[in-house]
Write an enzyme that holds these catalytic residues in place. Structure first.
Site, PDB file in Angstrom:
ATOM      1  N   CYS A 278     -46.098  -1.226 -25.546  1.00 48.90           N
ATOM      2  CA  CYS A 278     -45.170  -2.373 -25.494  1.00 48.90           C
ATOM      3  C   CYS A 278     -43.707  -1.950 -25.622  1.00 48.90           C
ATOM      4  O   CYS A 278     -42.867  -2.335 -24.794  1.00 48.90           O
ATOM      5  CB  CYS A 278     -45.548  -3.416 -26.551  1.00 48.90           C
ATOM      6  SG  CYS A 278     -45.289  -2.916 -28.266  1.00 48.90           S
ATOM      7  N   HIS A 326     -44.975  -6.022 -32.039  1.00 48.75           N
ATOM      8  CA  HIS A 326     -45.132  -6.172 -30.590  1.00 48.75           C
ATOM      9  C   HIS A 326     -43.831  -6.688 -29.988  1.00 48.75           C
ATOM     10  O   HIS A 326     -43.112  -7.472 -30.614  1.00 48.75           O
ATOM     11  CB  HIS A 326     -46.269  -7.150 -30.259  1.00 48.75           C
ATOM     12  CG  HIS A 326     -46.616  -7.168 -28.812  1.00 48.75           C
ATOM     13  ND1 HIS A 326     -47.338  -6.155 -28.204  1.00 48.75           N
ATOM     14  CD2 HIS A 326     -46.331  -8.060 -27.820  1.00 48.75           C
ATOM     15  CE1 HIS A 326     -47.488  -6.432 -26.913  1.00 48.75           C
ATOM     16  NE2 HIS A 326     -46.878  -7.583 -26.655  1.00 48.75           N
ATOM     17  N   HIS A 338     -44.975  -8.132 -20.675  1.00 43.63           N
ATOM     18  CA  HIS A 338     -45.259  -7.221 -21.791  1.00 43.63           C
ATOM     19  C   HIS A 338     -46.488  -6.381 -21.479  1.00 43.63           C
ATOM     20  O   HIS A 338     -47.248  -6.671 -20.557  1.00 43.63           O
ATOM     21  CB  HIS A 338     -45.452  -8.002 -23.097  1.00 43.63           C
ATOM     22  CG  HIS A 338     -46.738  -8.772 -23.170  1.00 43.63           C
ATOM     23  ND1 HIS A 338     -47.472  -8.914 -24.324  1.00 43.63           N
ATOM     24  CD2 HIS A 338     -47.445  -9.463 -22.213  1.00 43.63           C
ATOM     25  CE1 HIS A 338     -48.548  -9.649 -24.096  1.00 43.63           C
ATOM     26  NE2 HIS A 338     -48.556  -9.999 -22.835  1.00 43.63           N
TER      27      HIS A 338
END
Length: 363
Positions: A278, A326, A338
């Site tokens: 990520c 994240h 993402h």
């Protein structure tokens, strides 16, 4: 005369009684064992397995960010160590040149019978010998004192560099040990997730994989198709056209990079070009726009100006979970691009798909 008394009876003793008691205890133990078996945890439902797998993947991603941070520090320590070693080599060469020049001069003085005491000290097989006599060298007023001082200074500098390098070696070893620990943690989490999935029946596993495949197909399609495949709340949020910037700005270039990465696999620790995690995706996207971001989610959130959710603009970094584990890139209309987790690919998703933590706008 023989005795006719009957032997006294001892109740609760003897073989039959003891055997009966043993059998009773064994029966009780067996009953307890069966009872324990009957009370064992039932096989989890597919929903429970999926929830546990999601939890394990989330923990694996948090461990991945710790791994990324440790790797960044290890790489920095290695670069510093390389620099120290190169500088040590350069200074050692200069030191050897100075000592050689001093030796040439001393040889000439020796042939002429004028080798000074200070020079003899400087050419000692043990350089520290003349360092201990620095005061004497200064008092001696030898005409080669400047050269001797330069050699002494060079020795000091080389010694200091070697000490610094030894410290960097120690740091590097510690960071590599830390890397190995985080790597083992990630692999253990992923192995546990695979074990959980193995508890599903073939039919349940097929249904799980079908849902995952559908999500991947929707994510790799156009933004409009991804919106159509999303749940109703997400469709409503994405009904308006995505206002992706097309003005040549840095944010526009970063968003364009993120769109180009859709469909590429998630691999922990990866920063592209063929795979990403990520924070590796957001770092690479903004690097393509000429902006340098740090490596981890918990450092990227402080790399720009914080913005509230109602002020989001395409290109902003959006962060999730309480530990800021994240990150994605906002593309407008309540959506982001993402890299979700191991086993998935870079995709479009609604912001509401994960617990919100904050946002920042890279400078």
């Amino acid at each position: 005369m023989a005795s006719h008394r009957k032997p006294r009876q001892r109740p609760f003793s003897g073989g039959p009684v003891r055997t009966a008691a043993t059998l009773a205890l064994a029966g009780a133990a067996t009953a307890t064992a069966f009872e324990g078996t009957s009370q064992a945890d039932p096989r989890p439902t597919p929903a429970q397995v999926e929830a546990e797998v999601n939890r394990l993947y989330e923990e694996a991603e948090a461990a991945t960010e710790r791994y990324n941070g440790a790797k960044e520090q290890a790489d920095e320590a290695e670069r510093a160590l390389t620099g120290l070693r190169e500088e040590t080599a350069r200074k050692t060469d200069r030191l050897n040149t100075a000592r050689g020049a001093l030796g040439t001069l001393a040889a000439g003085q020796y042939r002429g019978g004028s080798l000074g005491t200070a020079v003899r000290l400087a050419l000692s097989s043990n350089p520290q010998e003349y360092l201990a006599q620095a005061a004497f060298i200064a008092r001696a007023g030898d005409r080669n004192a400047a050269g001797i001082t330069a050699v002494r200074r060079g020795l000091d500098e080389v010694g200091e560099l070697r000490t610094q390098a030894a410290g960097r070696v120690s740091d590097l070893r510690a960071k590599r040990d830390e890397l190995a620990g985080h790597k083992a943690e990630i692999q253990a989490k992923l192995a546990a997730a695979r074990q959980q999935l193995a508890r599903l029946t073939a039919e349940e596993r097929a249904a799980y994989e079908a849902r995952t495949a559908a999500a991947t197909a929707a994510a790799t399609a156009t933004p409009a198709a991804a919106s159509a495949a999303a749940p109703a709340p997400a469709r409503r949020a994405a009904s308006a056209p995505t206002p992706a910037p097309a003005d040549g700005s840095r944010a526009a270039r970063a968003v364009a990079f993120a769109y180009g990465a859709i469909g590429k696999p998630y691999v922990w620790g990866a920063t592209g070009p063929g795979s990403f995690d990520c924070s590796g995706l957001t770092q690479a996207a903004w690097r393509s726009a000429g902006v340098s971001l740090p490596r981890t989610t918990y450092t990227q959130i402080n790399a720009g100006r914080r913005v509230s959710r109602d002020q989001l603009a395409p290109g902003d970094l959006v962060f999730f979970y309480s530990g800021i584990t994240h990150v994605g890139m906002y593309i407008g209309s309540g959506q982001m691009i993402h890299a979700p987790r191991p086993g998935s690919t870079v995709r479009v998703a609604p912001l509401d798909s994960m617990p919100w933590a904050g946002a920042s706008r890279p400078a």
